[in-house]
Scaffold this active site. Structure first.
Site, PDB file in Angstrom:
ATOM      1  N   SER A 268      35.844  51.563 108.317  1.00 27.86           N
ATOM      2  CA  SER A 268      35.439  52.612 109.255  1.00 27.86           C
ATOM      3  C   SER A 268      34.093  52.272 109.900  1.00 27.86           C
ATOM      4  O   SER A 268      33.970  51.244 110.547  1.00 27.86           O
ATOM      5  CB  SER A 268      35.402  53.963 108.519  1.00 27.86           C
ATOM      6  OG  SER A 268      35.332  55.040 109.415  1.00 27.86           O
TER       7      SER A 268
ATOM      8  N   ASP B 158      46.298  57.646 110.151  1.00 32.51           N
ATOM      9  CA  ASP B 158      44.863  57.781 109.870  1.00 32.51           C
ATOM     10  C   ASP B 158      44.389  59.073 110.513  1.00 32.51           C
ATOM     11  O   ASP B 158      44.501  59.260 111.724  1.00 32.51           O
ATOM     12  CB  ASP B 158      44.128  56.572 110.464  1.00 32.51           C
ATOM     13  CG  ASP B 158      42.650  56.517 110.097  1.00 32.51           C
ATOM     14  OD1 ASP B 158      42.036  57.588 109.913  1.00 32.51           O
ATOM     15  OD2 ASP B 158      42.107  55.405 110.027  1.00 32.51           O
TER      16      ASP B 158
ATOM     17  N   HIS C 131      43.098  56.930 105.898  1.00 28.11           N
ATOM     18  CA  HIS C 131      41.876  56.280 106.372  1.00 28.11           C
ATOM     19  C   HIS C 131      41.149  55.461 105.298  1.00 28.11           C
ATOM     20  O   HIS C 131      40.784  54.312 105.523  1.00 28.11           O
ATOM     21  CB  HIS C 131      40.924  57.331 106.947  1.00 28.11           C
ATOM     22  CG  HIS C 131      39.689  56.742 107.545  1.00 28.11           C
ATOM     23  ND1 HIS C 131      39.729  55.892 108.635  1.00 28.11           N
ATOM     24  CD2 HIS C 131      38.368  56.850 107.202  1.00 28.11           C
ATOM     25  CE1 HIS C 131      38.497  55.505 108.946  1.00 28.11           C
ATOM     26  NE2 HIS C 131      37.664  56.072 108.087  1.00 28.11           N
TER      27      HIS C 131
END
Length: 259
Positions: free
Chosen positions: A93, A194, A224
């Site tokens: 991320s 996600d 995620h």
């Protein structure tokens, strides 16, 4: 403020190949530690730093921003470069966003990148409204623990600090503008489903980087925080194979160059 148990930075001294692993926004090294420990078992030197403002309480993030987070991973990278003959950088991320920025700034000093669900742009009206909302709301509901695996828990904040989120939105265009400068080999793994980062982020990264050695893998069973999800072992094994392949190539080139 004291650290949350499990949020501590992780470091393992191994061999000549170093790996820097960067955690995500409002998260902690806890989400990266199983990955780091897996690579450490293969004899690699591993560093998983704790980003400033993370691992304590969300209010502590309000006084930090992307230059602080980047400075910490840059420091950790330089430390590995001092002790290892080759270094790879991995991230999840925002950790992948930081990884891309390191690649843009350090060039050939980095041997390869492993990106998991990278974020490089604002998706949705709420994030696009952050410049205004930060003056009204100190925080918003948290984004931690987007995990498909039953019982999976990410050690992260229950609230998103709006000032810090605003800084992240300022960081994305900085990284996007220099994506063509990324030339290192890339392994990019992204979740089919996600709920935090839209898949179009992955498409943008792949469409703008200049790397010629690129592998894209879709994670079918994870959300995620894939490093704590059903596909975690696949991420760990694929990243190790990627690192081993490139390390072997580098070693062969070094021997050839040496005579």
């Amino acid at each position: 403020m004291p650290l949350m148990p499990g949020a501590e930075a992780y470091r393992h001294e191994g061999g000549e190949t170093g790996v820097l692993i960067c955690h995500g926004f409002t998260g902690s090294p806890q989400s990266m530690r199983p990955w780091g420990e897996y690579l450490a078992e293969w004899g690699l030197t591993v560093s998983v730093p704790l980003l400033p403002g993370h691992g304590t309480r969300w209010q502590d993030m309000q006084a930090t921003g992307w230059p602080d987070w980047y400075a910490e991973v840059d420091r950790a990278l330089r430390s590995l470069l001092d002790s290892c003959s080759r270094v790879f950088v991995c991230g999840l991320s925002m950790g992948a966003t930081l990884t891309l920025r390191l690649a843009e700034k350090h060039g050939a000093a980095i041997s390869g990148l492993v990106l998991v669900n990278p974020s490089v742009k604002a998706d949705g009206l709420q994030i696009k409204a952050v410049p205004l909302l930060r003056h009204i709301l100190p925080s918003a509901p948290g984004i931690a623990s987007d995990i498909a695996r039953e019982g999976g828990v990410e050690l992260g904040y229950s609230r998103v600090p709006m000032r810090a989120l605003h800084s992240l939105t300022k960081f994305w265009p900085v990284v996007r503008a220099s994506l063509p400068q990324v030339t290192q080999p890339v392994l990019l793994l992204h979740s089919r489903e996600d709920h935090v980062v839209h898949p179009s982020n992955t498409a943008m990264v792949l469409g703008r980087i200049s790397s010629t050695d690129v592998t894209e893998l879709v994670l079918e069973r994870s959300y995620h925080v894939a490093t704590l999800d059903h596909d975690a072992e696949r991420i760990f094994a694929e990243s190790h194979a990627f690192i081993e392949r490139l390390s072997a190539t580098t070693a062969t080139e070094e021997v050839t160059a040496g005579g």
